[in-house]
Design a protein around this motif. Structure first.
Motif, short mmCIF file in Angstrom:
data_model
loop_
_atom_site.label_atom_id
_atom_site.label_comp_id
_atom_site.label_asym_id
_atom_site.label_seq_id
_atom_site.Cartn_x
_atom_site.Cartn_y
_atom_site.Cartn_z
N GLU A 187 0.85 -1.26 0.11
CA GLU A 187 0.00 0.13 -0.10
C GLU A 187 0.79 1.14 0.10
O GLU A 187 0.43 2.23 -0.63
CB GLU A 187 -0.90 0.07 1.53
CG GLU A 187 -2.05 1.03 1.27
CD GLU A 187 -2.67 1.00 2.45
OE1 GLU A 187 -2.73 1.86 3.10
OE2 GLU A 187 -3.78 0.10 2.37
N VAL B 277 -3.77 3.59 -1.86
CA VAL B 277 -2.94 3.10 -3.01
C VAL B 277 -2.85 4.21 -4.40
O VAL B 277 -1.88 4.34 -4.81
CB VAL B 277 -3.41 1.79 -3.93
CG1 VAL B 277 -2.71 1.51 -5.06
CG2 VAL B 277 -3.40 0.42 -2.92
N ARG C 222 -8.66 1.22 -3.42
CA ARG C 222 -8.21 1.28 -2.24
C ARG C 222 -7.50 2.75 -2.14
O ARG C 222 -6.60 2.86 -3.27
CB ARG C 222 -7.17 0.60 -1.69
CG ARG C 222 -6.70 0.85 -0.56
CD ARG C 222 -6.01 -0.23 0.33
NE ARG C 222 -6.68 -1.25 0.79
CZ ARG C 222 -6.63 -2.46 1.64
NH1 ARG C 222 -5.06 -2.67 1.89
NH2 ARG C 222 -7.25 -3.45 1.81
N TYR D 236 -5.46 -4.33 -5.12
CA TYR D 236 -6.12 -3.36 -4.46
C TYR D 236 -5.53 -2.06 -5.25
O TYR D 236 -4.26 -1.94 -5.19
CB TYR D 236 -5.43 -3.42 -3.29
CG TYR D 236 -5.81 -4.49 -2.34
CD1 TYR D 236 -7.12 -4.38 -1.67
CD2 TYR D 236 -5.05 -5.72 -2.25
CE1 TYR D 236 -7.40 -5.54 -0.80
CE2 TYR D 236 -5.43 -6.69 -1.29
CZ TYR D 236 -6.50 -6.39 -0.63
OH TYR D 236 -7.00 -7.61 0.25
N TYR E 295 -0.89 -4.28 -5.10
CA TYR E 295 -1.24 -2.87 -4.74
C TYR E 295 -0.55 -1.90 -6.08
O TYR E 295 0.61 -1.90 -6.28
CB TYR E 295 -0.60 -2.43 -3.41
CG TYR E 295 -1.00 -3.38 -2.48
CD1 TYR E 295 -2.22 -3.10 -1.64
CD2 TYR E 295 -0.33 -4.42 -2.06
CE1 TYR E 295 -2.36 -3.65 -0.37
CE2 TYR E 295 -0.67 -5.33 -1.02
CZ TYR E 295 -1.64 -4.78 -0.22
OH TYR E 295 -2.28 -5.67 0.91
#
Length: 226
Positions: free
Chosen positions: A141, A202, A199, A180, A162
């Motif tokens: 992330e 991210v 997300r 994500y 990510y």
């Protein structure tokens, strides 16, 4: 009667002298008070002017500094310096990976030309090209990545990814792991994808990692406080 007139004649000059002394004393007192007030006001004026000059010198020093470097350092749209009676400010603009406004909730974005959406030319060194999900780079992330698929992909994802994936081909993710971030696709990949989750962190971190700040020409201003 004559004696009273004589004493009255002596008293009148003495009384006049006393009154004159009182008047003179009052006048001199007022003069000294007025002089002290003038000196005090002059000191205040000189102090104000000195502070103004000091502020002006500091502003001149800031004007000579590299505004482009300051924008890159502070990463803000408006940079302000305040010195006593003067405020000096200028504006900066940000350019980033995201040409269009960055996604705020969409995990899938249909595109016709990815170069209208993402500045891949400027940030080409950050792009990874893949032919399978196994080739996805390690990511997190805090350190998301950008990948471009070179062919159809329909397979299990073996580790969480990510970041952003870009494709012009059929793309489907299976397995227990997830992606994500955001999928940009010129191919019709619109469907409910359980393994794909948007997300915000991210996307925000991608922008931080791949963005630049520039000085906005002719935006500097100097404001004098009253």
């Amino acid at each position: 009667m004559g004696s009273f007139q004589f004493r009255l004649a002596r008293f009148q000059p003495a009384s006049s002298l006393l009154v004159s002394l009182i008047i003179l004393t009052t006048i001199f007192s007022l003069i000294f008070l007025f002089k002290d007030d003038l000196i005090s006001r002059e000191k205040i004026t000189q102090n104000y002017y000195q502070n103004y000059l000091n502020s002006k010198l500091k502003v001149f020093d800031k004007i000579k500094q590299n505004k482009q470097q300051e924008c890159e350092h502070q990463k803000k749209e408006k940079i302000v310096f305040e010195f006593e009676k003067i405020k000096y400010q200028f504006n900066c603009v940000q350019t980033s990976l995201f040409i269009q406004p960055k996604p705020t909730r969409d995990k899938y974005i249909a595109v016709d030309d990815i170069h209208r959406w993402l500045d891949l030319d400027t940030y080409q060194q950050a792009v990874v090209y893949i032919k399978s999900l196994a080739e996805l780079p390690n990511s997190s992330e805090q350190a998301p990545r950008i990948a471009i698929a070179l062919n159809d992909i329909d397979e299990n994802i073996t580790k969480d990814f990510y970041g952003i994936i870009i494709t012009d081909y059929y793309f489907d993710i299976k397995g227990s792991r997830k992606m994500y971030g955001v999928l940009y696709s010129s191919f019709d990949n619109a469907r409910e994808e359980r393994n794909l989750t948007y997300r915000r962190a991210v996307v925000d971190n991608l922008e931080k990692m791949h963005s630049q700040w520039h000085y906005l020409t002719h935006s500097q201003t100097i404001l004098n406080y009253d």
